[in-house]
Design a protein around this motif. Structure first.
Motif, short mmCIF file in Angstrom:
data_model
loop_
_atom_site.label_atom_id
_atom_site.label_comp_id
_atom_site.label_asym_id
_atom_site.label_seq_id
_atom_site.Cartn_x
_atom_site.Cartn_y
_atom_site.Cartn_z
N ASN A 411 -8.17 3.97 -24.78
CA ASN A 411 -9.24 4.37 -23.85
C ASN A 411 -9.49 3.31 -22.78
O ASN A 411 -10.64 2.98 -22.47
CB ASN A 411 -10.52 4.68 -24.63
N LEU A 412 -8.41 2.76 -22.23
CA LEU A 412 -8.50 1.78 -21.16
C LEU A 412 -8.03 2.40 -19.85
O LEU A 412 -7.24 3.35 -19.84
CB LEU A 412 -7.63 0.55 -21.48
N LYS A 413 -8.50 1.86 -18.76
CA LYS A 413 -8.13 2.39 -17.45
C LYS A 413 -6.77 1.82 -17.04
O LYS A 413 -6.57 0.61 -17.02
CB LYS A 413 -9.18 2.00 -16.41
N ALA A 414 -5.84 2.71 -16.73
CA ALA A 414 -4.52 2.30 -16.23
C ALA A 414 -4.43 2.68 -14.76
O ALA A 414 -4.73 3.81 -14.37
CB ALA A 414 -3.41 2.97 -17.01
N THR A 415 -4.02 1.73 -13.93
CA THR A 415 -3.88 1.97 -12.49
C THR A 415 -2.41 2.13 -12.16
O THR A 415 -1.60 1.22 -12.43
CB THR A 415 -4.46 0.79 -11.69
N GLU A 416 -2.06 3.28 -11.59
CA GLU A 416 -0.68 3.55 -11.20
C GLU A 416 -0.51 3.27 -9.71
O GLU A 416 -1.22 3.86 -8.88
CB GLU A 416 -0.31 5.00 -11.50
N ILE A 417 0.40 2.39 -9.37
CA ILE A 417 0.70 2.09 -7.98
C ILE A 417 2.10 2.64 -7.68
O ILE A 417 3.09 2.18 -8.25
CB ILE A 417 0.65 0.57 -7.72
N GLU A 418 2.16 3.64 -6.84
CA GLU A 418 3.41 4.35 -6.60
C GLU A 418 4.47 3.46 -5.96
O GLU A 418 5.65 3.55 -6.30
CB GLU A 418 3.17 5.58 -5.72
N ALA A 419 4.07 2.62 -5.05
CA ALA A 419 5.06 1.77 -4.36
C ALA A 419 4.37 0.55 -3.76
O ALA A 419 3.34 0.68 -3.10
CB ALA A 419 5.78 2.55 -3.27
N VAL A 420 4.95 -0.62 -3.99
CA VAL A 420 4.46 -1.86 -3.39
C VAL A 420 5.66 -2.76 -3.10
O VAL A 420 6.61 -2.81 -3.88
CB VAL A 420 3.46 -2.57 -4.33
N ASP A 421 5.64 -3.45 -1.94
CA ASP A 421 6.75 -4.35 -1.62
C ASP A 421 6.34 -5.79 -1.91
O ASP A 421 5.25 -6.05 -2.41
CB ASP A 421 7.21 -4.17 -0.17
N ARG A 422 7.22 -6.73 -1.58
CA ARG A 422 6.98 -8.13 -1.90
C ARG A 422 5.81 -8.73 -1.13
O ARG A 422 5.29 -9.78 -1.51
CB ARG A 422 8.24 -8.97 -1.64
N SER A 423 5.40 -8.09 -0.06
CA SER A 423 4.25 -8.58 0.70
C SER A 423 2.95 -7.94 0.24
O SER A 423 1.89 -8.19 0.81
CB SER A 423 4.45 -8.31 2.20
N GLY A 424 3.02 -7.07 -0.79
CA GLY A 424 1.83 -6.42 -1.31
C GLY A 424 1.41 -5.21 -0.52
O GLY A 424 0.25 -4.79 -0.58
N ARG A 425 2.35 -4.61 0.23
CA ARG A 425 2.03 -3.46 1.07
C ARG A 425 2.68 -2.18 0.54
O ARG A 425 3.75 -2.23 -0.07
CB ARG A 425 2.46 -3.70 2.52
N ALA A 426 2.02 -1.07 0.82
CA ALA A 426 2.56 0.24 0.45
C ALA A 426 3.58 0.68 1.49
O ALA A 426 3.85 -0.03 2.47
CB ALA A 426 1.42 1.25 0.34
N MET A 427 4.15 1.86 1.30
CA MET A 427 5.19 2.35 2.21
C MET A 427 4.68 2.59 3.63
O MET A 427 5.44 2.55 4.59
CB MET A 427 5.82 3.63 1.67
N ASP A 428 3.36 2.83 3.77
CA ASP A 428 2.81 3.03 5.11
C ASP A 428 2.41 1.72 5.78
O ASP A 428 1.86 1.72 6.87
CB ASP A 428 1.60 3.97 5.05
N GLY A 429 2.68 0.59 5.11
CA GLY A 429 2.41 -0.72 5.70
C GLY A 429 1.04 -1.28 5.43
O GLY A 429 0.73 -2.41 5.84
N THR A 430 0.18 -0.53 4.74
CA THR A 430 -1.16 -1.01 4.45
C THR A 430 -1.17 -1.81 3.15
O THR A 430 -0.41 -1.51 2.22
CB THR A 430 -2.14 0.17 4.32
#
Length: 636
Positions: A411-430
């Motif tokens: 019963n713990l919260k799991a956070t799913e991150i679909e995509a992250v690059d080495r700079s900590g950004r998503a595919m849209d650059g944010t």
């Protein structure tokens, strides 16, 4: 691997099989030995200098202690990969060798210190003093224990440190700093320059047409690597933190109210008053001063009469807690503004107090701060549960469950991150906000792989962060159609920079040929501007630091060109003034400058001394043993 062994040995059959395997391993070590791993070096030695062996365990302890100390300073743990990348393994080994060399020299010179000298040093260390200003043994034991020392080890280390310092000071001494060096450093640090300049921007570059498809394709093909799609990773995060696990709704109003009543003063803004005081050694002098005030004298008249400095009587705008003397504090905060108190029998004498401006305080009600108090209480209570939850997570993962499955079961919260690059950004650059910036989660994620059961990262608030790499999207070359807008923007930026540089070079040639800068500016519809007091490497007057750097590379009255940080402007300038303030021998800065230079000279001399000492003693390093401690590659 360890979890695999744990899982395999959980049944009676597994225990039997693992027992046989371990038996064969022990037998093979007994027959063949492990000396071959170290090939010609002491099996337990990392290095040897003179007659001193640095054992693996000594280096391991030193290396671990240093990493922990550095991690505490940075407020985040340092991974073995990060430590090796920064060269900390070699730096710390070099420090151990240098210290061992000085210890050898101290023994050869028969230097020593008595136990009494060491004890005096410990007793007078301000870090070990309590609130009463005296040596506090409990504080001493706590500090050295937190630093990883026993009392015996700390005392021994202090003796070595003092002996090394004796040698270092005898070698470096009080090195004189040449006046020419002081002048040169002063000139470098304090020289100021003024320039007149014109700015070339997009208007001076002219109209830049859209690139043709052929031009854009050619440009892109030559720079494909700059437009590659980075590697992305899909990550599951589960954090065990007091803030996330806390259940403030479970805290009763009674418990929260008890905390509020106990810490009521901290929930609000305390009243502040401008307070002045005159301390009289004799009570009769205070009474006489009170009579004079009653007859029309002012508080300032009494201050002047007693020959006091007005600043020494002014306590400033203070809260009641800021006044050390409780009797004075009570009187000052009961007095109306503009009034002078009757004589007060204080701790340090009889006091007259005057009150000026009053800034009323404010007090928050229990209802206003109840959620905050309940959250704090809930976090305190849940801290004890974190270690239990951590053990449960470890057991689930040892049983083969994924992190997402483990989180769901517990019963713990799991956070799913679909995509992250080495700079900590998503595919849209944010930036991906769900990833903490401390510790280095991105570095850990990209140092792991799919299916790797990674160790939890320790969070600054005392919690833990678990992570699983669920999928990896490898870096790839993008097509022109995918990044056409980016390619076009970069092509235009480079074209603008080329045109501006050509125009700037042409203008520079004209002013160097004798054309006044004002005339050149007028012919090109520009305005000459001036900025004063430029310093090396510093932006000033709205100009980037690159202009300052360029201005300090040419002589007075010479012309130069500087680029902007973004490359979208050029500056054509002339150095109009150069000034170097003389060194003021009465100022504090020259003494500080001299001390810094002396320290640098001493470091250089001691460094050369250590190099010669190590060469005379002879140094041998067992790199395989070093790698065994720091986790690097070993050569077989």
């Amino acid at each position: 691997m360890l979890r695999g062994i744990h899982k395999a040995s959980s049944t009676w059959l597994g225990k039997a099989v693992m027992g046989v395997i371990m038996g064969f391993l022990i037998l093979s070590f007994a027959i063949w030995g492990i000396g071959d791993i170290f090939r010609g070096f002491g099996a337990n030695s990392v290095a040897k200098i003179g007659g001193t062996d640095i054992s693996i365990e000594q280096f391991r302890q030193f290396y671990t202690d240093k990493l922990q100390q550095l991690g505490q300073q940075l407020r985040r743990p340092i991974t073995p990969d990060q430590a090796r990348g920064l060269g900390l393994d070699q730096r710390f080994l070099g420090q151990m060798l240098a210290e061992s060399a000085l210890d050898e020299e101290a023994r050869s010179l028969r230097l020593g210190l008595s136990d009494k000298s060491i004890a005096e040093r410990v007793m007078t260390d301000p870090n070990f003093k309590g609130l009463n200003g005296q040596f506090d043994r409990g504080r001493f034991e706590q500090i050295i224990r937190n630093a990883g020392f026993s009392e015996q080890r700390y005392v021994a280390e202090q003796r070595n440190v003092l002996l090394r310092r004796q040698i270092a000071q005898s070698v470096s001494g009080e090195l004189p700093v040449p006046q020419s060096m002081l002048d040169a450093v002063n000139r470098y640090q304090n020289e100021r320059r003024s320039i007149e300049y014109v700015v070339l921007g997009a208007a001076q570059a002219g109209n830049i047409p859209q690139p043709s498809d052929e031009e854009l394709t050619k440009y892109f093909d030559a720079r494909k690597v700059q437009f590659r799609a980075p590697e992305y990773r899909k990550v599951t995060l589960v954090s065990l933190t007091p803030a996330e696990l806390a259940k403030p709704d479970a805290i009763s109003d009674a418990d929260a109210k008890a905390v509020y009543d106990q810490r009521k003063d901290s929930f609000g803004v305390a009243e502040k008053r401008e307070v002045r005081q005159i301390v009289f050694p004799k009570a009769e002098d205070a009474a006489a001063a009170e009579e004079k005030i009653k007859k029309g004298a002012t508080f300032d008249d009494i201050v002047k009469e007693r020959g006091l400095n007005p600043a020494d009587t002014n306590l400033g705008l203070v809260t009641k807690r800021d006044i050390i003397d409780a009797a004075v504090a009570d009187a000052a905060f009961a007095l109306p503004s503009g009034q002078v108190s009757a004589p007060i029998k204080g701790t340090f004498g009889t006091v007259l107090v005057s009150v000026g401006k009053i800034e009323p305080g404010s007090q928050k009600t229990f209802e206003e701060v109840a959620p905050q108090i309940k959250q704090q209480l809930a976090e305190q209570r849940v801290r004890n549960e974190i270690n239990d939850l951590r053990d449960k997570i470890e057991d689930e993962r040892a049983g083969g469950a994924t992190l997402a499955e483990t989180a769901k079961k517990l019963n713990l919260k799991a956070t799913e991150i679909e995509a992250v690059d080495r700079s900590g950004r998503a595919m849209d650059g944010t930036p991906v906000a769900a990833i903490p910036r401390s510790p280095d989660v991105i570095g850990a994620v990209f140092g792991s792989d799919i299916g790797v059961d990674s160790e939890a990262l320790q969070l600054p608030d005392g919690g833990y962060l678990y992570y699983d790499v669920a999928a990896i999207t490898r870096s790839r070359e993008r097509t022109l159609d995918e990044v056409k807008d980016q390619v076009t923007a970069r092509w235009r930026a480079e074209e603008l920079a080329k045109r501006l540089q050509t125009t700037a070079d042409d203008m520079l040639g004209k002013v160097k040929g004798g054309m006044p800068l004002a005339q050149l500016a007028s012919e090109n519809g520009l305005q000459v501007e001036t900025v004063f007091g430029l310093q090396r490497g510093k932006a000033a007057g709205g100009l980037p630091a690159s202009v300052s750097d360029a201005a300090f590379k040419i002589a007075k009255d010479a012309f130069g060109v500087a680029d902007s940080d973004a490359g979208d402007r050029r500056y054509v300038f002339r150095v109009t003034e150069v000034s170097v303030p003389p060194i003021d021998p009465q100022a504090a800065s020259p003494d500080q400058l001299k001390a810094n230079l002396q320290s640098s000279y001493a470091d250089d001399v001691i460094g050369q001394y250590l190099a010669r000492l190590e060469a005379d003693l002879g140094v041998k390093i067992n790199q395989q043993a070093v790698n065994q401690v720091v986790g690097g590659q070993t050569n077989q």
